[in-house]
Design a protein around this motif. Sequence first.
Motif, PDB file in Angstrom:
ATOM      1  N   VAL A 187       0.886  -1.421  -0.111  1.00  0.00           N
ATOM      2  CA  VAL A 187      -0.118  -0.091  -0.046  1.00  0.00           C
ATOM      3  C   VAL A 187       0.920   1.274   0.017  1.00  0.00           C
ATOM      4  CG1 VAL A 187      -1.730   1.493   1.382  1.00  0.00           C
ATOM      5  CG2 VAL A 187      -2.085  -0.943   1.216  1.00  0.00           C
ATOM      6  N   TRP A 188       2.112   1.308   0.664  1.00  0.00           N
ATOM      7  CA  TRP A 188       2.972   2.338   0.842  1.00  0.00           C
ATOM      8  C   TRP A 188       3.392   2.631  -0.715  1.00  0.00           C
ATOM      9  CZ3 TRP A 188       7.606   3.923  -0.383  1.00  0.00           C
ATOM     10  CH2 TRP A 188       8.112   4.916   0.026  1.00  0.00           C
ATOM     11  N   LEU A 189       3.873   1.519  -1.370  1.00  0.00           N
ATOM     12  CA  LEU A 189       4.432   1.671  -2.453  1.00  0.00           C
ATOM     13  C   LEU A 189       3.447   2.091  -3.485  1.00  0.00           C
ATOM     14  CD1 LEU A 189       6.640  -1.777  -3.062  1.00  0.00           C
ATOM     15  CD2 LEU A 189       7.452   0.594  -2.601  1.00  0.00           C
ATOM     16  N   ARG A 190       2.198   1.623  -3.286  1.00  0.00           N
ATOM     17  CA  ARG A 190       1.066   2.152  -4.457  1.00  0.00           C
ATOM     18  C   ARG A 190       0.903   3.628  -4.139  1.00  0.00           C
ATOM     19  NH1 ARG A 190      -4.234  -0.241  -2.179  1.00  0.00           N
ATOM     20  NH2 ARG A 190      -4.646   1.255  -0.917  1.00  0.00           N
ATOM     21  N   GLU A 191       1.189   4.084  -2.951  1.00  0.00           N
ATOM     22  CA  GLU A 191       0.599   5.650  -2.721  1.00  0.00           C
ATOM     23  C   GLU A 191       2.022   6.463  -3.039  1.00  0.00           C
ATOM     24  OE1 GLU A 191      -0.731   5.496   1.112  1.00  0.00           O
ATOM     25  OE2 GLU A 191      -2.771   4.747   0.705  1.00  0.00           O
TER      26      GLU A 191
ATOM     27  N   LEU B 206       4.990   5.618  -5.067  1.00  0.00           N
ATOM     28  CA  LEU B 206       5.906   5.554  -6.375  1.00  0.00           C
ATOM     29  C   LEU B 206       5.202   6.278  -7.335  1.00  0.00           C
ATOM     30  CD1 LEU B 206       6.906   1.724  -6.660  1.00  0.00           C
ATOM     31  CD2 LEU B 206       8.177   3.600  -5.771  1.00  0.00           C
ATOM     32  N   GLN B 207       5.964   6.714  -8.235  1.00  0.00           N
ATOM     33  CA  GLN B 207       5.396   7.374  -9.500  1.00  0.00           C
ATOM     34  C   GLN B 207       4.404   6.661 -10.281  1.00  0.00           C
ATOM     35  OE1 GLN B 207       8.930   8.802 -11.716  1.00  0.00           O
ATOM     36  NE2 GLN B 207       9.590   9.661  -9.927  1.00  0.00           N
ATOM     37  N   PRO B 208       3.362   7.319 -10.889  1.00  0.00           N
ATOM     38  CA  PRO B 208       2.497   6.420 -11.728  1.00  0.00           C
ATOM     39  C   PRO B 208       3.084   5.445 -12.720  1.00  0.00           C
ATOM     40  CG  PRO B 208       1.512   8.570 -11.308  1.00  0.00           C
ATOM     41  CD  PRO B 208       3.139   8.559 -10.863  1.00  0.00           C
ATOM     42  N   ASP B 209       4.171   5.897 -13.256  1.00  0.00           N
ATOM     43  CA  ASP B 209       4.825   5.274 -14.524  1.00  0.00           C
ATOM     44  C   ASP B 209       5.790   4.437 -13.980  1.00  0.00           C
ATOM     45  OD1 ASP B 209       6.763   7.273 -13.935  1.00  0.00           O
ATOM     46  OD2 ASP B 209       7.161   7.707 -16.008  1.00  0.00           O
ATOM     47  N   ALA B 210       5.992   4.225 -12.409  1.00  0.00           N
ATOM     48  CA  ALA B 210       7.176   3.416 -12.160  1.00  0.00           C
ATOM     49  C   ALA B 210       6.742   1.988 -12.483  1.00  0.00           C
ATOM     50  CB  ALA B 210       7.037   3.311 -10.379  1.00  0.00           C
TER      51      ALA B 210
ATOM     52  N   ARG C 229      12.668   6.540 -15.457  1.00  0.00           N
ATOM     53  CA  ARG C 229      11.549   6.033 -14.962  1.00  0.00           C
ATOM     54  C   ARG C 229      11.919   5.224 -13.658  1.00  0.00           C
ATOM     55  NH1 ARG C 229       7.595   3.197 -18.879  1.00  0.00           N
ATOM     56  NH2 ARG C 229       6.153   2.829 -17.257  1.00  0.00           N
ATOM     57  N   GLN C 230      11.307   5.343 -12.422  1.00  0.00           N
ATOM     58  CA  GLN C 230      11.611   4.558 -11.266  1.00  0.00           C
ATOM     59  C   GLN C 230      11.644   3.071 -11.770  1.00  0.00           C
ATOM     60  OE1 GLN C 230       8.757   6.303  -8.407  1.00  0.00           O
ATOM     61  NE2 GLN C 230      10.298   6.179  -6.939  1.00  0.00           N
ATOM     62  N   VAL C 231      12.501   1.988 -11.181  1.00  0.00           N
ATOM     63  CA  VAL C 231      12.561   0.829 -11.573  1.00  0.00           C
ATOM     64  C   VAL C 231      12.759   0.023 -10.106  1.00  0.00           C
ATOM     65  CG1 VAL C 231      13.394  -1.294 -12.772  1.00  0.00           C
ATOM     66  CG2 VAL C 231      13.221   0.938 -13.930  1.00  0.00           C
ATOM     67  N   VAL C 232      11.722  -0.554  -9.991  1.00  0.00           N
ATOM     68  CA  VAL C 232      12.048  -1.537  -8.568  1.00  0.00           C
ATOM     69  C   VAL C 232      11.764  -2.928  -8.603  1.00  0.00           C
ATOM     70  CG1 VAL C 232      10.817  -1.752  -6.368  1.00  0.00           C
ATOM     71  CG2 VAL C 232      10.735   0.348  -7.325  1.00  0.00           C
ATOM     72  N   SER C 233      12.793  -3.752  -8.547  1.00  0.00           N
ATOM     73  CA  SER C 233      12.665  -5.422  -8.601  1.00  0.00           C
ATOM     74  C   SER C 233      12.091  -5.734  -7.132  1.00  0.00           C
ATOM     75  CB  SER C 233      13.993  -5.681  -8.780  1.00  0.00           C
ATOM     76  OG  SER C 233      14.142  -7.092  -8.412  1.00  0.00           O
ATOM     77  N   LEU C 234      11.168  -6.712  -7.190  1.00  0.00           N
ATOM     78  CA  LEU C 234      10.596  -7.129  -6.105  1.00  0.00           C
ATOM     79  C   LEU C 234      10.774  -8.827  -6.179  1.00  0.00           C
ATOM     80  CD1 LEU C 234       8.749  -6.879  -3.364  1.00  0.00           C
ATOM     81  CD2 LEU C 234       6.915  -7.278  -4.864  1.00  0.00           C
ATOM     82  N   SER C 235      11.589  -9.293  -5.122  1.00  0.00           N
ATOM     83  CA  SER C 235      11.869 -10.931  -5.117  1.00  0.00           C
ATOM     84  C   SER C 235      11.500 -11.405  -3.708  1.00  0.00           C
ATOM     85  CB  SER C 235      13.382 -11.102  -5.474  1.00  0.00           C
ATOM     86  OG  SER C 235      13.745 -10.265  -6.734  1.00  0.00           O
TER      87      SER C 235
END
Length: 560
Positions: A375-379, A381-385, A435-441
């Motif tokens: 939810v924190w990331l949703r609120e 991060l940039q819309p085009d992340a 653009r913001q780029v986040v890797s989730l693992s």
Amino acid sequence: MDCAASIGRTVGQALVDQLVIQGVRHVFCVPGESYLSVLDALRDSPITVTVCRHEGGAAMMADAVGRATGTPGVAMVTRGPGASNAMVGVHIAHEDSSPMILFVGQVDEGFRDRGAWQEMDLRASFGGVSKWVGELDDPGRVGEVMARAFSTAMSGRPGPVVVGLPRNVLAQADRSTDGHPVRPVEAGPDAAALAELQAMLAESRRPIVIVGGSRWDEASRAALHRFAERFALPVATSYRRGHLFDAWHPNYAGDLGLGASPKLVARVKAADLVLLVGGRMGQVPAQGYTLLDIPAPQTRLVHIHSDPDELGQLYQPTLAIPASPRRAAPALAALAPPAQIGWAGQAATAHADYLAWSQVATPQPGEVNLGEVMVWLRENLQPDAILCNGAGGYAAWLHRFYRFRELNSHIAPASATMGYGPPAAIAMKRLYPDRQVVSLSGDGDFLMNGQEFATQVQYGLPIVNLVVDNASYGSIRLFQEREFPGRVVATDLKNPDFAAYARAFGGFGATVERTADFAEAFRAAEASGWPAIVHIKVDVECMSPGATLSEVREKALAAR
């Protein structure tokens, strides 16, 4: 004397020239002596070369480029061991309909079929997971082979192509003619099919659109939104295709993936018309093939797909329309809605159900609530992340609580392949540096390709890698507890300090052991300007947003 200069353009140079002609901007590789001529030609080309730490990572990067751009991503590896390691990326592209080309250095032609050093039969090895396997074994056919490779990768249902490069041929004088830039054939819906669809919609009372697949672009995505608005249609997205429709749009009904909302599943089952656009409706979005009967669905099904061979292969649709999303979506948006919409209000109800399902994180045991992190990331991060991830139980929280806004804001394999996040993030940061780029693992997921963090550091790519650590192959343990409750085996993990791992490679590392500490750690990771790992420690009980591990075990034991 320069031998290459004495014979003019070599086959290796001609191959690179064809890549430039086809608009290739990036090549991902692990170098090998079997294709040195190509590497040498790349040195003087405008193509950006990213050297990787594992062939699987290189192939995943190529897949990520293909799915994001619609044009083939390119990976290069050496023969035998290199090709074997790259197989995983080819399989992902095959399952996910991503255009990519894998070039494999090959043994000298004169050594074929002798069990030569690192020899590999590419056609036998890759034939079942690629659209075409070719060999560049004729110096007079470089342009022809390359044009075919690009055309095949993009045509119909996009997918991977594998091209072998015999070492001795690459150094020979090129005798071929350059090809022209390949443009994929884009089939469009005919007027009769559109008229029939329009009539079926007018008769419907409970329609729903399910969107998936590849071959989408900004224009077709926008047209899909217009179509949904004009017809007041609820729209669901297929597994890991959430970026094809804005999650905040009032017509969005949710994600038909793993852990889908029960209300969405019930809505699809109750529909009297299912409009499937772009996707194949495989096992996961079909909820274990329970949403539509095979081969003849009981509800009316309109299936739009870019490859005619896919239509009727699994489901026999009421109406089959061979058309790519890029041609179909604008045609759908141009249709006139009925004077009276018999399903008025259903899209709003479906969207409200989606919001209720995904708005607030459910309570979780332990100090870190992964739902609240999403939810924190949703609120924030940039819309085009761009979020990239592989496979594991952690992804259930991402799918449920994060909301994708823009096209290609989610790059993840529908084949649910582990280790995809870090290499895919590299590809996206190379393509979209602003653009913001986040890797989730997950923890096991990350270490499938964690060595590519070194690649992130080598090229100074400021990617934030979130590693969710529950000291377990979590999704497998969840299934284990359901089928063999209390009999845990082969799923416990002893993990390193992932923050220290990041620092050892020259990046930024932080550890999160409480939900309240996540925001500060994430901001510090971004502020560092370096590739970063945020090590998130979660309780092993957190196996899904809907149930703890103990609850799953107790339910399984009670059912015995």
